[in-house]
Design a protein around this motif. Structure first.
Motif, PDB file in Angstrom:
ATOM      1  N   HIS A  79      -3.297  10.567  -4.123  1.00  0.00           N
ATOM      2  CA  HIS A  79      -2.776  10.072  -2.850  1.00  0.00           C
ATOM      3  C   HIS A  79      -3.686  10.520  -1.709  1.00  0.00           C
ATOM      4  O   HIS A  79      -4.436  11.482  -1.830  1.00  0.00           O
ATOM      5  CB  HIS A  79      -1.352  10.586  -2.611  1.00  0.00           C
ATOM      6  N   GLU A  80      -3.595   9.805  -0.616  1.00  0.00           N
ATOM      7  CA  GLU A  80      -4.325  10.184   0.580  1.00  0.00           C
ATOM      8  C   GLU A  80      -3.861  11.571   1.029  1.00  0.00           C
ATOM      9  O   GLU A  80      -2.685  11.915   0.891  1.00  0.00           O
ATOM     10  CB  GLU A  80      -4.057   9.152   1.683  1.00  0.00           C
ATOM     11  N   LYS A  81      -4.777  12.344   1.577  1.00  0.00           N
ATOM     12  CA  LYS A  81      -4.432  13.701   1.995  1.00  0.00           C
ATOM     13  C   LYS A  81      -3.495  13.705   3.200  1.00  0.00           C
ATOM     14  O   LYS A  81      -3.352  12.711   3.896  1.00  0.00           O
ATOM     15  CB  LYS A  81      -5.709  14.481   2.330  1.00  0.00           C
ATOM     16  N   PRO A 123       5.933  15.057   1.728  1.00  0.00           N
ATOM     17  CA  PRO A 123       5.115  16.040   1.013  1.00  0.00           C
ATOM     18  C   PRO A 123       3.897  15.438   0.315  1.00  0.00           C
ATOM     19  O   PRO A 123       2.898  16.122   0.105  1.00  0.00           O
ATOM     20  CB  PRO A 123       6.091  16.646  -0.003  1.00  0.00           C
ATOM     21  N   THR A 124       3.970  14.158  -0.061  1.00  0.00           N
ATOM     22  CA  THR A 124       2.842  13.503  -0.739  1.00  0.00           C
ATOM     23  C   THR A 124       1.698  13.181   0.214  1.00  0.00           C
ATOM     24  O   THR A 124       0.604  12.835  -0.221  1.00  0.00           O
ATOM     25  CB  THR A 124       3.299  12.196  -1.390  1.00  0.00           C
ATOM     26  N   GLY A 125       1.970  13.246   1.525  1.00  0.00           N
ATOM     27  CA  GLY A 125       0.974  12.830   2.506  1.00  0.00           C
ATOM     28  C   GLY A 125       1.297  11.486   3.120  1.00  0.00           C
ATOM     29  O   GLY A 125       0.658  11.077   4.096  1.00  0.00           O
ATOM     30  N   ALA A 126       2.277  10.774   2.563  1.00  0.00           N
ATOM     31  CA  ALA A 126       2.709   9.500   3.152  1.00  0.00           C
ATOM     32  C   ALA A 126       3.331   9.763   4.514  1.00  0.00           C
ATOM     33  O   ALA A 126       3.918  10.830   4.752  1.00  0.00           O
ATOM     34  CB  ALA A 126       3.714   8.804   2.235  1.00  0.00           C
ATOM     35  N   LEU A 127       3.198   8.792   5.402  1.00  0.00           N
ATOM     36  CA  LEU A 127       3.810   8.956   6.718  1.00  0.00           C
ATOM     37  C   LEU A 127       4.508   7.672   7.149  1.00  0.00           C
ATOM     38  O   LEU A 127       4.127   6.569   6.757  1.00  0.00           O
ATOM     39  CB  LEU A 127       2.769   9.403   7.757  1.00  0.00           C
ATOM     40  N   GLN A 166       6.011  -0.639  -7.332  1.00  0.00           N
ATOM     41  CA  GLN A 166       7.336  -0.934  -6.786  1.00  0.00           C
ATOM     42  C   GLN A 166       7.469  -0.470  -5.343  1.00  0.00           C
ATOM     43  O   GLN A 166       8.403  -0.852  -4.652  1.00  0.00           O
ATOM     44  CB  GLN A 166       8.416  -0.275  -7.652  1.00  0.00           C
ATOM     45  N   SER A 167       6.555   0.381  -4.897  1.00  0.00           N
ATOM     46  CA  SER A 167       6.622   0.900  -3.532  1.00  0.00           C
ATOM     47  C   SER A 167       5.557   0.237  -2.661  1.00  0.00           C
ATOM     48  O   SER A 167       4.608  -0.352  -3.159  1.00  0.00           O
ATOM     49  CB  SER A 167       6.425   2.421  -3.531  1.00  0.00           C
ATOM     50  N   GLU A 168       5.725   0.352  -1.355  1.00  0.00           N
ATOM     51  CA  GLU A 168       4.769  -0.217  -0.423  1.00  0.00           C
ATOM     52  C   GLU A 168       3.640   0.785  -0.161  1.00  0.00           C
ATOM     53  O   GLU A 168       3.811   1.998  -0.285  1.00  0.00           O
ATOM     54  CB  GLU A 168       5.459  -0.596   0.892  1.00  0.00           C
ATOM     55  N   TYR A 169       2.476   0.255   0.203  1.00  0.00           N
ATOM     56  CA  TYR A 169       1.325   1.096   0.492  1.00  0.00           C
ATOM     57  C   TYR A 169       1.072   1.202   1.994  1.00  0.00           C
ATOM     58  O   TYR A 169       0.880   2.274   2.533  1.00  0.00           O
ATOM     59  CB  TYR A 169       0.066   0.530  -0.178  1.00  0.00           C
ATOM     60  N   LEU A 170       1.061   0.051   2.644  1.00  0.00           N
ATOM     61  CA  LEU A 170       0.702   0.014   4.053  1.00  0.00           C
ATOM     62  C   LEU A 170       1.446  -1.145   4.697  1.00  0.00           C
ATOM     63  O   LEU A 170       1.238  -2.307   4.330  1.00  0.00           O
ATOM     64  CB  LEU A 170      -0.814  -0.172   4.185  1.00  0.00           C
ATOM     65  N   THR A 171       2.343  -0.829   5.628  1.00  0.00           N
ATOM     66  CA  THR A 171       3.183  -1.847   6.267  1.00  0.00           C
ATOM     67  C   THR A 171       3.209  -1.599   7.774  1.00  0.00           C
ATOM     68  O   THR A 171       3.376  -0.460   8.213  1.00  0.00           O
ATOM     69  CB  THR A 171       4.622  -1.805   5.723  1.00  0.00           C
ATOM     70  N   VAL A 172       3.043  -2.671   8.537  1.00  0.00           N
ATOM     71  CA  VAL A 172       3.090  -2.575   9.999  1.00  0.00           C
ATOM     72  C   VAL A 172       3.976  -3.695  10.537  1.00  0.00           C
ATOM     73  O   VAL A 172       3.813  -4.853  10.155  1.00  0.00           O
ATOM     74  CB  VAL A 172       1.682  -2.689  10.625  1.00  0.00           C
ATOM     75  N   THR A 173       4.912  -3.337  11.416  1.00  0.00           N
ATOM     76  CA  THR A 173       5.738  -4.328  12.109  1.00  0.00           C
ATOM     77  C   THR A 173       5.337  -4.356  13.574  1.00  0.00           C
ATOM     78  O   THR A 173       5.275  -3.313  14.233  1.00  0.00           O
ATOM     79  CB  THR A 173       7.236  -3.997  11.984  1.00  0.00           C
ATOM     80  N   ARG A 233       2.531   4.346   5.769  1.00  0.00           N
ATOM     81  CA  ARG A 233       1.222   4.482   5.125  1.00  0.00           C
ATOM     82  C   ARG A 233       1.346   5.436   3.939  1.00  0.00           C
ATOM     83  O   ARG A 233       1.755   6.589   4.085  1.00  0.00           O
ATOM     84  CB  ARG A 233       0.206   5.022   6.129  1.00  0.00           C
ATOM     85  N   ASN A 234       1.005   4.921   2.745  1.00  0.00           N
ATOM     86  CA  ASN A 234       1.037   5.733   1.523  1.00  0.00           C
ATOM     87  C   ASN A 234      -0.083   5.233   0.608  1.00  0.00           C
ATOM     88  O   ASN A 234       0.165   4.545  -0.373  1.00  0.00           O
ATOM     89  CB  ASN A 234       2.398   5.644   0.834  1.00  0.00           C
ATOM     90  N   ILE A 235      -1.311   5.556   0.965  1.00  0.00           N
ATOM     91  CA  ILE A 235      -2.475   5.022   0.282  1.00  0.00           C
ATOM     92  C   ILE A 235      -2.698   5.730  -1.056  1.00  0.00           C
ATOM     93  O   ILE A 235      -2.707   6.963  -1.128  1.00  0.00           O
ATOM     94  CB  ILE A 235      -3.739   5.162   1.152  1.00  0.00           C
ATOM     95  N   VAL A 236      -2.867   4.932  -2.105  1.00  0.00           N
ATOM     96  CA  VAL A 236      -3.168   5.436  -3.443  1.00  0.00           C
ATOM     97  C   VAL A 236      -4.609   5.090  -3.765  1.00  0.00           C
ATOM     98  O   VAL A 236      -5.062   3.960  -3.497  1.00  0.00           O
ATOM     99  CB  VAL A 236      -2.217   4.817  -4.491  1.00  0.00           C
ATOM    100  N   LYS A 237      -5.327   6.030  -4.352  1.00  0.00           N
ATOM    101  CA  LYS A 237      -6.737   5.815  -4.666  1.00  0.00           C
ATOM    102  C   LYS A 237      -7.009   6.151  -6.127  1.00  0.00           C
ATOM    103  O   LYS A 237      -6.292   6.947  -6.738  1.00  0.00           O
ATOM    104  CB  LYS A 237      -7.620   6.685  -3.765  1.00  0.00           C
TER     105      LYS A 237
END
Length: 431
Positions: free
Chosen positions: A227-229, A269-273, A341-348, A359-363
């Motif tokens: 995951h992104e830091k 805790p994963t770094g997602a925001l 099943q989860s979202e990575y990057l969403t903007v409204t 934002r929850n970027i997986v690499k």
């Protein structure tokens, strides 16, 4: 009077000093928590929206039912996309009303077709490519699925609409550059594909599919993921106009929340925001699709940097008291879409402002091992036999997050949902 001015000046200096002191304490506190963390994605000077909508694949037509398919990590993919952008730039677009024009006929000619990852409004595309269009000529709610560039006594360029309609360039140019590009690709002996029409298989396809002539596929890696830091303090502060006015709340699940009473930022805790800013007030003039996507892309870029291999994978437009655009961005691994099943990057975007940002970027991390994927026909047979399918809308090779790894799968789309076939052994995956 002078004493009064003196005391007012003293009070102002005291307030400014207090504000600087609180800001310093806040930054010191954050530095202690996140000081060793560096931003992984640098902000671009500007986000090119043409790069946000890069095609899922480019199908090259060599004539006589000989084709090749380029995915975003393949040689000549970028050159093909840049050529398409150059062909469109500054041109005039008109609706083509020709009963004899259809994609089956165009597919047999020498050229290429570029498939967008999601249907896009005509008006948006004309702005991205700086094209000219008469407002009355094409209804702006029309959507485009793909772009075709063919050699037909010159260069013919078409947008293919979602309802089967075509839009073309008003003027025709030389096809020399197209033929030269295709010849250079052909000399590199790319994988050869053939087109499988819907009527020639035992299941109904919304559209036909391209399948490789050779049964041997290029090896694909199975990858571990990361995951992104955790975002650095500079990124956290950018979400608030006055960071010294924020409160920090630590939750039981390990998440940390920052809020100034209006805006809120939750860091998992994963770094997602996740950022939210409820909008209040009366009806205001909103953005069109182009401006809203531009606002979304720039917000991502300035709040964590623009991640590599991210593209527009979907969107929703809600019209109530105000128009809200919700953009979903996907990730590509080795040029293939990464599904989860989860979202990575969403903007409204509402009222020209971002009201929600997730934002929850997986690499990809390390290569665990490599596999040779089964053929698309084997994947189809497995899906049809297991689920008794009668109708399929699409079939594509993808990556899937499964048991903490990134694995290649064949994704079978139906009107009721997706089916995943393990590209290693042809087994259906419960997901």
């Amino acid at each position: 009077m002078k004493n009064r001015d003196f005391f007012l000046g003293l009070l102002l200096a005291l307030l400014v000093g207090t504000s600087l002191f609180l800001s310093g304490i806040t930054w010191w506190r954050l530095y202690g928590e996140y000081g060793d963390i560096q931003a992984e994605n640098s902000a671009l000077s500007v986000v090119d929206l043409a790069d946000v909508i890069t095609p899922d694949r480019v199908v090259l037509h060599f004539g006589q039912d000989m084709h090749s398919v380029l995915y975003p990590n393949a040689p000549f993919y970028r050159e093909s996309w840049d050529f398409a952008r150059k062909v469109l730039h500054g041109k005039e677009l008109v609706e083509v009303k020709n009963a004899k024009l259809d994609d089956e006929n165009l597919r047999q000619k020498v050229g290429m077709e570029l498939f967008f990852p999601v249907p896009l409004p005509v008006e948006f595309l004309t702005k991205v490519f700086n094209m000219n269009i008469t407002q009355q000529a094409i209804p702006q709610e029309r959507l485009v699925n793909s772009m075709m560039i063919i050699e037909d006594d010159g260069l013919s360029v078409f947008f293919k609409g979602s309802s089967g309609e075509f839009y073309g360039l008003k003027n025709r140019e030389s096809s020399f550059e197209l033929k030269e590009l295709l010849e250079r690709v052909r000399l590199e002996n790319p994988p050869v594909y053939t087109y499988l029409p819907p009527a020639k298989i035992n299941v109904k396809f919304e559209e036909g599919i391209y399948v490789p002539v050779s049964t041997e596929q290029n090896d694909l890696p199975v990858l571990s993921l990361k995951h992104e830091k955790m975002p650095p303090q500079s990124t956290i502060a950018q979400f608030f106009p006055d960071f010294s006015a924020t409160r920090k709340i630590e939750e039981k699940d390990g998440a940390v929340v920052y809020t100034d009473g209006n805006r809120g930022l939750r860091i998992y805790p994963t770094g997602a925001l996740e950022y939210s800013r409820p909008l209040t007030g009366g009806l205001k003039t909103g953005s069109d699709f182009y401006e809203a996507l531009k606002i979304a892309a720039n917000f991502i870029n300035t709040h964590g940097g623009w991640p590599q291999d991210v593209y527009l994978s979907g969107y929703k437009v809600a019209q109530n008291q105000r128009t809200a655009y919700t953009f979903n961005f996907g990730i590509r691994i080795k040029g293939l879409p990464l599904l989860s099943q989860s979202e990575y990057l969403t903007v409204t975007v509402e009222e020209n402002q971002v009201s929600r940002y997730f934002r929850n970027i997986v690499k990809e991390n390390k290569v665990l091992y490599e596999i040779q994927p089964i053929s698309p026909i084997q994947a189809l047979d497995a899906a049809i036999a297991t689920f008794n399918l009668k109708e399929i809308t699409s079939l594509e090779l993808s990556y899937l997050i499964f048991e903490d790894a990134l694995i290649p799968v064949w994704t079978v789309e139906t009107r009721s949902g997706r089916i995943f076939i393990n590209a290693k052994n042809g087994m259906a995956i419960n997901f």
